[in-house]
Design an enzyme around this catalytic site. Structure first.
Site, PDB file in Angstrom:
ATOM      1  CG  HIS A  55       1.601   4.408   7.213  1.00 35.11           C
ATOM      2  ND1 HIS A  55       0.417   4.413   6.535  1.00 35.11           N
ATOM      3  CD2 HIS A  55       1.774   3.128   7.660  1.00 35.11           C
ATOM      4  CE1 HIS A  55      -0.129   3.198   6.581  1.00 35.11           C
ATOM      5  NE2 HIS A  55       0.682   2.391   7.261  1.00 35.11           N
ATOM      6  CB  SER A  88      -4.814 -13.033 -13.579  1.00 32.81           C
ATOM      7  OG  SER A  88      -4.045 -13.448 -12.473  1.00 32.81           O
ATOM      8  N   GLY A  94       0.818  -6.740   1.532  1.00 40.02           N
ATOM      9  CA  GLY A  94       1.842  -5.783   1.951  1.00 40.02           C
ATOM     10  C   GLY A  94       3.118  -5.821   1.142  1.00 40.02           C
ATOM     11  CG  LEU A  95       5.079  -8.964   0.454  1.00 39.97           C
ATOM     12  CD1 LEU A  95       5.487 -10.406   0.191  1.00 39.97           C
ATOM     13  CD2 LEU A  95       6.163  -8.271   1.274  1.00 39.97           C
ATOM     14  CB  SER A  96       4.200  -3.566  -3.658  1.00 37.87           C
ATOM     15  OG  SER A  96       4.157  -2.550  -2.741  1.00 37.87           O
ATOM     16  CB  SER A  97       0.687  -8.194  -5.597  1.00 37.55           C
ATOM     17  OG  SER A  97      -0.460  -7.836  -4.866  1.00 37.55           O
ATOM     18  CB  SER A  98      -1.774  -3.378  -6.463  1.00 39.89           C
ATOM     19  OG  SER A  98      -1.254  -2.663  -5.397  1.00 39.89           O
ATOM     20  CD  GLU A 146      -2.449   1.190  -6.117  1.00 42.42           C
ATOM     21  OE1 GLU A 146      -1.672   0.621  -6.901  1.00 42.42           O
ATOM     22  OE2 GLU A 146      -2.774   0.715  -5.037  1.00 42.42           O
ATOM     23  CG  ASP A 148       3.681   0.483  -2.366  1.00 43.02           C
ATOM     24  OD1 ASP A 148       4.556   0.660  -1.498  1.00 43.02           O
ATOM     25  OD2 ASP A 148       2.483   0.313  -2.102  1.00 43.02           O
TER      26      ASP A 148
END
Ligand code: GLA
Length: 394
Positions: free
Chosen positions: A41, A74, A132-136, A168, A180
């Protein structure tokens, strides 16, 4: 093993593409997800973060169209979207679902370059989604890279990251920091990214895979409060920053103050705001110390900083939860584990353990047993390695 799984995923991607859009040429691209070693953060507070691109992420098969129509599917979501360029507004809509991420990138790319071609696309991933692994970020960056390649616009890594981040923030409406998207777009094998978010400026620090590995501990606890909790933290940090500026020391970012500055305004803050900002300022120092440890290949020191970071996100920032605490405690108790902490925004999802190579299997068995006996559910594990940045596949 991972290679076999990846080959199967790419076959499934190609098969779906042909079934949906017919035979003919297609191009395939990949962008990685990320873990962040330390620097929780801090990105939206202008601090330093230490993310690392991993060897899993999002794959995209794509073919341009000349009628300005975009069709998106997808392997991971049922929703199929077809939309004309003229119908893409300034913001996503609920009807677009997951497709809001790539369409946001398309919109930004169109605004920046004037290119208006449509496309047929299928996405697939080997990262757990929304944990939490930043797929977006990976879906945004892979779209930016593909649009760049299809139009020959030759954007650099930072421009891809910025397109992804704007999609985003502005189109999807999540006020995340830049970590990210930069981690995915600027990933480099064998390296961690030391990103100074205030510039932003960055450097790549070596990460020796023979000295340390990263095991992802996925609690599979959905991150229900993540969006509201995240936005609350952003607002709380802004409040403290305003108090610090009003106290006579005017710095552009909260992370640039030190603990002594915070102590000077302590009486003006309630306990909650005091603790939120104490996390930010102490975490900034931990990231600096982690960069020193990485440069010295000192994984013990690095691991201790992961543990301290977790404690600070738990006690001061309050973005951990019982599931993340139990699984990181269980990992820490195992031989060969240097340290463990939650990853990404927190509130559920994944944690990471930094460990000595060869110890992952034992850690996994022991952490799974502790987790099962407390919550009665099974966590999932992924052993991750450093990955490349975004690439076109042959
Ligand atoms: C999420 C956000 C990032 C960052 C982390 C916390 O992953 O997308 O920008 O703020 O949380 O470090």
């Amino acid at each position: 093993m991972l290679e076999t799984k990846r080959a199967a995923l790419l076959d499934a991607l190609a098969a779906r593409f042909r079934a949906a859009y017919g035979p003919g040429p297609m191009r395939r691209f990949f962008a990685p997800g990320r873990i962040n070693l330390v620097g929780a953060h801090l990105d939206y507070n202008g601090g330093d973060v230490l993310p690392m691109a991993v060897d899993r992420g999002i794959y995209l098969a794509i073919r341009p169209r000349d009628d300005g129509v975009m069709r998106l599917q997808s392997l991971d979501f049922e929703r199929v979207v077809e939309i004309a360029a003229a119908a893409v507004g300034e913001r996503t809509t609920p009807a677009l679902g997951w497709a809001g991420y790539p369409l946001g990138v398309w919109r930004g790319f169109h605004a920046a370059t004037g290119c208006a071609r449509g496309f047929d696309a299928v996405f697939a991933g080997d990262l757990p989604v929304a944990s939490g692994l930043s797929s977006s970020a990976a879906i945004e960056v892979v779209t930016a890279l593909a649009l760049d390649a299809l139009h020959g616009t030759r954007l650099g890594g930072e421009q891809l990251a910025l397109l992804a981040h704007r999609a985003e923030n502005d189109f999807v409406g999540v006020r995340c920091g830049i970590m990210d998207q930069y981690a995915s777009a600027l990933g480099r094998v064998g390296h961690v990214l030391l990103l100074h978010c205030a510039g932003p400026t960055w450097e790549h620090l070596p990460f020796d895979p023979s000295a340390g590995e990263v095991l992802v501990l996925d609690t599979r606890k959905p991150r229900h409060l993540a969006k509201s909790g995240f936005n609350e933290r952003v607002a709380q940090c802004a409040t403290v920053h305003a108090a610090l500026r009003a106290s006579g020391k005017d710095l552009p970012h909260l992370a640039h103050y030190d603990v002594a500055d915070l102590e000077r305004v302590r009486t003006k803050l309630d306990d909650l705001h005091y603790r939120r900002s104490r996390h930010v300022l102490t975490e900034m120092q931990r990231t600096r110390d982690a960069a020193v440890a990485l440069r010295a290949h000192d994984f013990r020191a690095l691991g201790a900083l992961l543990d301290q970071s977790h404690a600070s996100t738990r006690i001061d920032y309050e973005v951990s939860c019982a599931e993340l605490d139990v699984i990181t405690d269980a990992a820490r108790a195992c031989a060969g584990v240097y340290g463990a902490r939650l990853v990404g925004a927190g509130f559920g999802g994944c944690a990471i353990a930094l460990l000595r190579p060869g110890t992952a299997e034992a850690v996994q068995a022991s952490a799974a047993a502790a987790y099962r006996s407390r919550f009665g559910t099974e966590p999932t594990f992924y052993l991750l390695r450093n990955g490349t940045g975004p690439v076109e596949l042959d």
